[in-house]
Design an enzyme around this catalytic site. Sequence first.
Site, PDB file in Angstrom:
ATOM      1  N   LEU A 128       0.852  -1.180   0.000  1.00 30.56           N
ATOM      2  CA  LEU A 128       0.000   0.000   0.000  1.00 30.56           C
ATOM      3  C   LEU A 128       0.892   1.234   0.000  1.00 30.56           C
ATOM      4  O   LEU A 128       1.959   1.245   0.618  1.00 30.56           O
ATOM      5  CB  LEU A 128      -0.912   0.024   1.241  1.00 30.56           C
ATOM      6  CG  LEU A 128      -1.928  -1.107   1.392  1.00 30.56           C
ATOM      7  CD1 LEU A 128      -2.673  -0.968   2.714  1.00 30.56           C
ATOM      8  CD2 LEU A 128      -2.909  -1.131   0.232  1.00 30.56           C
ATOM      9  N   ASP A 129       0.438   2.286  -0.682  1.00 27.09           N
ATOM     10  CA  ASP A 129       1.179   3.538  -0.690  1.00 27.09           C
ATOM     11  C   ASP A 129       1.302   4.096   0.720  1.00 27.09           C
ATOM     12  O   ASP A 129       0.500   3.775   1.609  1.00 27.09           O
ATOM     13  CB  ASP A 129       0.474   4.574  -1.569  1.00 27.09           C
ATOM     14  CG  ASP A 129       0.471   4.203  -3.038  1.00 27.09           C
ATOM     15  OD1 ASP A 129       1.311   3.372  -3.439  1.00 27.09           O
ATOM     16  OD2 ASP A 129      -0.373   4.744  -3.780  1.00 27.09           O
ATOM     17  N   ARG A 130       2.250   4.999   0.895  1.00 26.56           N
ATOM     18  CA  ARG A 130       2.483   5.605   2.208  1.00 26.56           C
ATOM     19  C   ARG A 130       1.205   6.186   2.803  1.00 26.56           C
ATOM     20  O   ARG A 130       0.923   6.023   3.992  1.00 26.56           O
ATOM     21  CB  ARG A 130       3.541   6.715   2.084  1.00 26.56           C
ATOM     22  CG  ARG A 130       3.940   7.349   3.415  1.00 26.56           C
ATOM     23  CD  ARG A 130       4.742   8.611   3.201  1.00 26.56           C
ATOM     24  NE  ARG A 130       3.888   9.716   2.787  1.00 26.56           N
ATOM     25  CZ  ARG A 130       4.334  10.904   2.399  1.00 26.56           C
ATOM     26  NH1 ARG A 130       5.639  11.121   2.323  1.00 26.56           N
ATOM     27  NH2 ARG A 130       3.506  11.863   2.050  1.00 26.56           N
ATOM     28  N   ARG A 154      -5.581   5.595  -8.136  1.00 30.01           N
ATOM     29  CA  ARG A 154      -5.281   7.026  -8.197  1.00 30.01           C
ATOM     30  C   ARG A 154      -5.202   7.494  -9.647  1.00 30.01           C
ATOM     31  O   ARG A 154      -5.750   8.548 -10.020  1.00 30.01           O
ATOM     32  CB  ARG A 154      -3.972   7.308  -7.471  1.00 30.01           C
ATOM     33  CG  ARG A 154      -4.004   6.953  -5.990  1.00 30.01           C
ATOM     34  CD  ARG A 154      -2.622   6.944  -5.363  1.00 30.01           C
ATOM     35  NE  ARG A 154      -1.990   8.259  -5.425  1.00 30.01           N
ATOM     36  CZ  ARG A 154      -0.725   8.486  -5.046  1.00 30.01           C
ATOM     37  NH1 ARG A 154       0.027   7.480  -4.610  1.00 30.01           N
ATOM     38  NH2 ARG A 154      -0.235   9.698  -5.117  1.00 30.01           N
TER      39      ARG A 154
END
Length: 309
Positions: A130-132, A240
Site C-alpha cells: 500500500l502507498d504511504r 489514483r
Amino acid sequence: MLVTIPITDPGVSLRDALTAALGSEGEAAWLIARGGVWVNGRRVRDPDVRLPVDATVVVQRPPDGIYRDPVVTSAMILYEDADLIALDKPIDTYVEATPWDAEGHLRAALAHFLEVRDGSAPPLHLAHRLDRDTSGVLLLSKAPDVNAALQRAFREGAVRKTYLALCAGLPAFDEIEIETGHGRGRGGVFRVFPHEEIGRALPQGGTVKAMRTRLRVVRRMDDAALACATPLTGRTHQIRLHLAFLGHPLIGDVKYGGPSTWRGVVVQHHHLHAWRLELPHPRSGTALIIESPAPTWANLPDAKTLLAR
C-alpha cells in the site's frame, strides 16, 4: 534528496568521507545507521568500511525531510493465524524499506512487535503493498511455505481488493469498468496510456501494461463523491491514476491533480482506504475476508450495508 560524493582519497572510511563532505560526524553516523548511504549502487551500513578511490557515495534523504518510525500495537491486528497476519495500516507509513531509510517501515515495526510479544519474530513477507498515505488492510505471511500459494492467488486474480476513495467532483457514472495502459512517462512518473498502446515498448524500458479498475459511486456530496474501487489488475497507483484520468482525482492526491484543500481545510494525505480483502487461505483454501473500519472521511455509519449494494 540525493547527494553524490566522489571519493579521491583511497582507503578512507565511509564515516570519514561522509563527515568531510557533510561537515557533521553526527549526521554522517545517522545517515549510515538509517541505511540512506549507497556505495557503488549498494546500501552500506558499516561506517568503518574502506572506500576505493573510484567509489561513488550517494546519500539519500527523505523527499519530505521526515524519517518515520511506525509502531505496531495489538489493536492494529485485524487477523492472525499461524501463517498470516493482517494489519490495519495507518496513513503516513511506508510498508517496507525505502532508498533513504532501512528502518522506518511497517514490516520492521511488526517484526519488533512480534519479537517483544512472542520472544522471536517469524520471517515476514508482504503479500501486497500500500502507498504511504493509503490506509487499511495490509496482509503479510509469517510462514515461508505459504508464500508461493499466496503470490499465485494475487497474480491469478483469486484475491478481491475493495477500496474506499473520496474523489473530487461528481462523477456522471454510477458504475464503470475502465481499462487503459499503464507505465512510466519520460520523467519516471507513472501515467495512463491509451488502451491501444498496451504492449508497446517504452523508451525508458519496460512495456505499457493493461490496467483495469471497477468503480462504483457509493455517495455523492456537494463537491465530492465516495466511491468503491476494485482493481482488477495490480498496477502501481492504479486507482489514483484511473480516477485522475476520469477527471475525479482523489481529494488530497496532489501528485495526480487532486485538490490540496477540501472544504477550507488543508488535506495532508490522499483519501484512499483499503477497506476489504477477500482471498482463499493459502494453506487451507478456506475463504478469508478481512476488513478494516471505514475512515472518518468516508462518513459511513453503516458501511457494510451501504457498500454491499
